[in-house]
Scaffold this active site. Structure first.
Site, PDB file in Angstrom:
ATOM      1  N   GLU A 100       0.832  -1.208   0.000  1.00 21.31           N
ATOM      2  CA  GLU A 100       0.000   0.000   0.000  1.00 21.31           C
ATOM      3  C   GLU A 100       0.865   1.256   0.000  1.00 21.31           C
ATOM      4  OE1 GLU A 100      -3.298   2.347  -0.240  1.00 21.31           O
ATOM      5  OE2 GLU A 100      -3.254   0.179  -0.439  1.00 21.31           O
ATOM      6  N   TYR A 148      11.409   1.436  -9.223  1.00 20.78           N
ATOM      7  CA  TYR A 148      10.696   0.161  -9.349  1.00 20.78           C
ATOM      8  C   TYR A 148      11.136  -0.599 -10.599  1.00 20.78           C
ATOM      9  CZ  TYR A 148       7.625   1.962  -5.681  1.00 20.78           C
ATOM     10  OH  TYR A 148       7.125   2.457  -4.506  1.00 20.78           O
TER      11      TYR A 148
END
Length: 179
Positions: A100, A148
């Site tokens: 999250e 990422y």
């Protein structure tokens, strides 16, 4: 890397702070909420944070925990956070981890803390036979997207993230028309 393990950056260990990644405890609720608020400010969403310490304590450590947290500490001070929960891959009937929130205090970015948090989460996913770790990132957040991608993450192109909240959520729950 097991939670509670000291890690040091791969690049220049002498120049990087010593980092401890560990599972959060009930005494960490204040620092967790501080890091969540800092993330919200970074994402230009600070006005949306309404969570209290009591609500955070219930979500993390109540009788039915809804979320889990890893903290990154430098010299005993929490400077990074990974907040996650479990979902289910119904096709494989295996758990997934949904990340999250991932946040590293700006003063510690580039010091290996983000990768240490992600590596710890990946190791947990593998140890728990999860089929994947997934998360969302804002389209404008280029530094995070690049980070990422460097760790091997791929964009999901065939799916849309949708949201039902506010008046539309209430209307659906009540069986009334939203439009």
């Amino acid at each position: 890397m097991a939670p509670g393990t000291n890690v040091q950056s791969q690049n220049d260990p002498a120049a990087r702070p010593r980092v401890l990644i560990r599972d959060a405890t009930a005494t960490d609720v204040g620092p967790i909420l501080r890091l969540v608020r800092a993330l919200a400010e970074y994402e230009r969403l600070g006005h949306e944070v309404t969570a209290t310490e009591a609500e955070m304590r219930e979500a993390l450590f109540g009788p039915l925990p809804r979320v889990h947290a890893l903290l990154a500490e430098v010299a005993g001070e929490p400077v990074g956070l990974a907040l996650f929960y479990y979902t289910l891959n119904t096709f494989k009937l295996r758990p997934n981890i949904f990340l999250e929130d991932l946040f590293v205090d700006p003063a510690y970015r580039g010091s290996g803390i983000g990768i240490a948090l992600m590596r710890t989460l990946a190791r947990r996913a593998v140890a728990e036979n999860c089929s994947r770790v997934e998360w969302r990132v804002l389209n404008w957040n280029r530094p995070s997207i690049e980070f990422y991608r460097r760790i091997g993450a791929e964009s999901i192109v065939d799916w849309h993230t949708l949201l039902l909240d506010g008046a539309a959520l209430a209307a659906l729950a009540e069986g009334t028309s939203h439009g």
